[in-house]
Structure formats: structure tokens, C-alpha cells
Design a protein around this motif. Sequence first.
Motif, PDB file in Angstrom:
ATOM      1  N   ALA A  39      15.522  51.283  32.621  1.00 30.25           N
ATOM      2  CA  ALA A  39      15.542  51.451  34.024  1.00 30.25           C
ATOM      3  C   ALA A  39      16.004  50.102  34.839  1.00 30.25           C
ATOM      4  O   ALA A  39      15.677  48.977  34.583  1.00 30.25           O
ATOM      5  N   PRO A  40      16.666  50.226  36.025  1.00 30.66           N
ATOM      6  CA  PRO A  40      16.952  49.154  36.784  1.00 30.66           C
ATOM      7  C   PRO A  40      15.872  48.079  37.148  1.00 30.66           C
ATOM      8  O   PRO A  40      15.856  46.943  37.322  1.00 30.66           O
ATOM      9  N   GLU A  41      14.502  48.933  37.274  1.00 29.94           N
ATOM     10  CA  GLU A  41      13.171  47.887  37.717  1.00 29.94           C
ATOM     11  C   GLU A  41      12.041  48.831  37.435  1.00 29.94           C
ATOM     12  O   GLU A  41      12.274  50.022  37.140  1.00 29.94           O
ATOM     13  N   PRO A  42      10.982  48.001  37.411  1.00 31.16           N
ATOM     14  CA  PRO A  42       9.858  48.952  36.912  1.00 31.16           C
ATOM     15  C   PRO A  42       9.294  49.883  37.847  1.00 31.16           C
ATOM     16  O   PRO A  42       9.663  50.057  39.050  1.00 31.16           O
ATOM     17  N   GLY A  43       9.382  51.266  37.394  1.00 33.73           N
ATOM     18  CA  GLY A  43       8.761  52.476  38.430  1.00 33.73           C
ATOM     19  C   GLY A  43      10.062  53.500  38.789  1.00 33.73           C
ATOM     20  O   GLY A  43       9.938  54.392  39.213  1.00 33.73           O
ATOM     21  N   ALA A  44      11.199  52.585  38.555  1.00 30.27           N
ATOM     22  CA  ALA A  44      12.502  53.175  38.582  1.00 30.27           C
ATOM     23  C   ALA A  44      12.688  54.416  37.619  1.00 30.27           C
ATOM     24  O   ALA A  44      12.343  54.030  36.642  1.00 30.27           O
ATOM     25  N   PRO A  45      13.541  55.594  38.007  1.00 31.82           N
ATOM     26  CA  PRO A  45      14.052  56.408  37.087  1.00 31.82           C
ATOM     27  C   PRO A  45      14.953  55.725  35.922  1.00 31.82           C
ATOM     28  O   PRO A  45      15.670  54.647  36.319  1.00 31.82           O
ATOM     29  N   ALA A  46      14.886  56.193  34.686  1.00 29.44           N
ATOM     30  CA  ALA A  46      15.630  55.748  33.675  1.00 29.44           C
ATOM     31  C   ALA A  46      17.162  55.999  33.994  1.00 29.44           C
ATOM     32  O   ALA A  46      17.456  56.780  34.602  1.00 29.44           O
ATOM     33  N   PHE A  47      18.125  54.981  33.453  1.00 30.24           N
ATOM     34  CA  PHE A  47      19.520  55.249  33.746  1.00 30.24           C
ATOM     35  C   PHE A  47      19.847  56.477  33.083  1.00 30.24           C
ATOM     36  O   PHE A  47      20.641  57.199  33.648  1.00 30.24           O
ATOM     37  N   VAL A  48      19.571  56.680  31.894  1.00 29.18           N
ATOM     38  CA  VAL A  48      19.985  57.921  31.214  1.00 29.18           C
ATOM     39  C   VAL A  48      18.568  58.430  30.375  1.00 29.18           C
ATOM     40  O   VAL A  48      17.764  57.552  30.025  1.00 29.18           O
ATOM     41  N   THR A  49      18.543  59.727  29.963  1.00 26.63           N
ATOM     42  CA  THR A  49      17.543  60.448  29.083  1.00 26.63           C
ATOM     43  C   THR A  49      18.553  61.006  27.687  1.00 26.63           C
ATOM     44  O   THR A  49      19.530  61.481  27.949  1.00 26.63           O
ATOM     45  N   GLU A  50      17.610  61.396  26.664  1.00 24.03           N
ATOM     46  CA  GLU A  50      18.172  62.008  25.803  1.00 24.03           C
ATOM     47  C   GLU A  50      18.585  63.444  26.188  1.00 24.03           C
ATOM     48  O   GLU A  50      17.928  64.091  27.107  1.00 24.03           O
ATOM     49  N   GLY A  51      19.921  63.922  25.744  1.00 20.21           N
ATOM     50  CA  GLY A  51      20.344  64.950  26.169  1.00 20.21           C
ATOM     51  C   GLY A  51      21.136  65.073  27.279  1.00 20.21           C
ATOM     52  O   GLY A  51      21.832  66.137  27.663  1.00 20.21           O
ATOM     53  N   GLN A  52      21.149  64.079  28.124  1.00 19.25           N
ATOM     54  CA  GLN A  52      21.880  63.847  29.145  1.00 19.25           C
ATOM     55  C   GLN A  52      23.456  63.520  28.935  1.00 19.25           C
ATOM     56  O   GLN A  52      23.988  62.836  28.071  1.00 19.25           O
ATOM     57  N   SER A  53      24.280  64.161  29.816  1.00 18.52           N
ATOM     58  CA  SER A  53      25.616  63.633  29.761  1.00 18.52           C
ATOM     59  C   SER A  53      26.003  62.542  30.122  1.00 18.52           C
ATOM     60  O   SER A  53      25.603  62.328  31.367  1.00 18.52           O
ATOM     61  N   VAL A  54      26.944  61.572  29.546  1.00 16.16           N
ATOM     62  CA  VAL A  54      27.304  60.145  30.152  1.00 16.16           C
ATOM     63  C   VAL A  54      28.560  60.285  30.226  1.00 16.16           C
ATOM     64  O   VAL A  54      29.364  60.884  29.256  1.00 16.16           O
ATOM     65  N   THR A  55      29.398  59.347  31.046  1.00 15.58           N
ATOM     66  CA  THR A  55      30.653  58.915  31.241  1.00 15.58           C
ATOM     67  C   THR A  55      30.966  57.628  30.722  1.00 15.58           C
ATOM     68  O   THR A  55      30.026  57.077  30.599  1.00 15.58           O
ATOM     69  N   ALA A  56      32.220  57.547  30.292  1.00 14.94           N
ATOM     70  CA  ALA A  56      32.628  56.276  29.732  1.00 14.94           C
ATOM     71  C   ALA A  56      32.354  55.168  30.744  1.00 14.94           C
ATOM     72  O   ALA A  56      32.725  55.472  31.922  1.00 14.94           O
ATOM     73  N   GLY A  57      31.649  53.880  30.457  1.00 13.46           N
ATOM     74  CA  GLY A  57      31.329  52.789  31.273  1.00 13.46           C
ATOM     75  C   GLY A  57      30.316  52.971  32.196  1.00 13.46           C
ATOM     76  O   GLY A  57      29.865  52.394  32.877  1.00 13.46           O
ATOM     77  N   GLN A  58      29.302  54.204  31.984  1.00  8.53           N
ATOM     78  CA  GLN A  58      28.069  54.361  32.691  1.00  8.53           C
ATOM     79  C   GLN A  58      27.183  53.421  32.295  1.00  8.53           C
ATOM     80  O   GLN A  58      27.136  53.307  31.053  1.00  8.53           O
ATOM     81  N   THR A  59      26.360  52.880  33.162  1.00  8.99           N
ATOM     82  CA  THR A  59      25.307  52.014  32.573  1.00  8.99           C
ATOM     83  C   THR A  59      24.081  52.882  31.802  1.00  8.99           C
ATOM     84  O   THR A  59      23.791  53.681  32.460  1.00  8.99           O
ATOM     85  N   ILE A  60      23.821  52.584  30.544  1.00  7.00           N
ATOM     86  CA  ILE A  60      22.819  53.428  30.001  1.00  7.00           C
ATOM     87  C   ILE A  60      21.448  52.508  29.630  1.00  7.00           C
ATOM     88  O   ILE A  60      20.651  53.201  29.594  1.00  7.00           O
ATOM     89  N   MET A  61      21.489  51.227  29.763  1.00  8.43           N
ATOM     90  CA  MET A  61      20.376  50.403  29.820  1.00  8.43           C
ATOM     91  C   MET A  61      20.776  48.914  30.107  1.00  8.43           C
ATOM     92  O   MET A  61      21.976  48.571  30.607  1.00  8.43           O
ATOM     93  N   LEU A  62      19.733  48.088  30.175  1.00  4.82           N
ATOM     94  CA  LEU A  62      20.021  46.909  30.449  1.00  4.82           C
ATOM     95  C   LEU A  62      19.236  45.686  29.472  1.00  4.82           C
ATOM     96  O   LEU A  62      18.510  46.331  28.809  1.00  4.82           O
ATOM     97  N   ILE A  63      20.283  44.782  28.808  1.00 11.16           N
ATOM     98  CA  ILE A  63      19.360  44.047  28.042  1.00 11.16           C
ATOM     99  C   ILE A  63      19.288  42.535  28.744  1.00 11.16           C
ATOM    100  O   ILE A  63      20.168  41.990  29.008  1.00 11.16           O
ATOM    101  N   GLU A  64      18.073  42.191  28.717  1.00 10.48           N
ATOM    102  CA  GLU A  64      17.688  40.740  29.268  1.00 10.48           C
ATOM    103  C   GLU A  64      17.713  39.785  28.266  1.00 10.48           C
ATOM    104  O   GLU A  64      16.933  39.974  27.111  1.00 10.48           O
TER     105      GLU A  64
END
Length: 154
Positions: A92-117
Amino acid sequence: MSRLPVDAEAIRALASILTETGLTEIELSEKDSRIRVVRAPAPVVQGFAAPAAAAPAPVAAAAAPAAAAAPADLSKHPGAVTSPMVGVAYLAPEPGAPAFVTEGQSVTAGQTIMLIEAMKTFNQIKAPRGGTLTRLLVTSGAPVEFAEVLAVIE
């Protein structure tokens, strides 16, 4: 030949940092002294770093062939999304925010799916192609290694 003084407390503190963060190496330099602590990486099971003492040896030995086969299969999957770096994954973009994506969700090319610090910088991991996110193999706050499979898009 003179012997260098050893700061056992500093070495213990660095080793503790390695364990807490999942890092495999850390070095501290100050003036004319340098301390470097290196440890072997923990075994990886289905994309998660597992503590070395998590299971008794007989159970770990019995599970090893199945665990070794699963990551190898996923890394060759055409929809595997792998980590471009070592760091900590956030779903998720910050604590408490909804996840970028979830399993079973449709995604598009270039869509952010997570962050790596990595090194206090948050790097967006984008979907390399469109499709359905069928597997999410990391949890938020989990350490990840270079080339580790993070998710599968079909």
C-alpha cells in the motif's frame, strides 16, 4: 604484530541489525577502524525469508524438495513479476491505505502493484503486462531479495 581491539558490543549490535532487517552484510567505519559483519542468507520458501530455526531439521529436510521446486517453477512463469532490487516490500502507498492490488484483480501494463523500499527510497514496482494478478507472494513489510518472484500475472 599488534592486535586490533575488538568491540564485542558493536559486533553484537550489528549482528542484531542484520537479523532484524534480513540483510546479509553490514559494515561500520570510523576513522582508522572498520567492522564488517556478514551472515549467510536465510533459506527462501515461496518468496518469504524463513528464520533458520523456524522448523526442526527433519521437517525442513522433508519439505525441501517441494519448496525448491515451487520457486523454480514460478521464476520461469511468463507472468512472474520479480524484484529488481533488495529491499522491503510494501503493498500500500502508506500504512492504513488500501493495497495497490489484490489477488484476483485485473491489472494493466504499467500499473503500480507495490513499492520496494531500498536505502530509504520507495521504488514503484509496475505490472510488466496486463492481466489478472493470480498470486501475490509477499506480505507488506517483508524483506525481498533481488530476482525474487513477487507476484504472478496471467
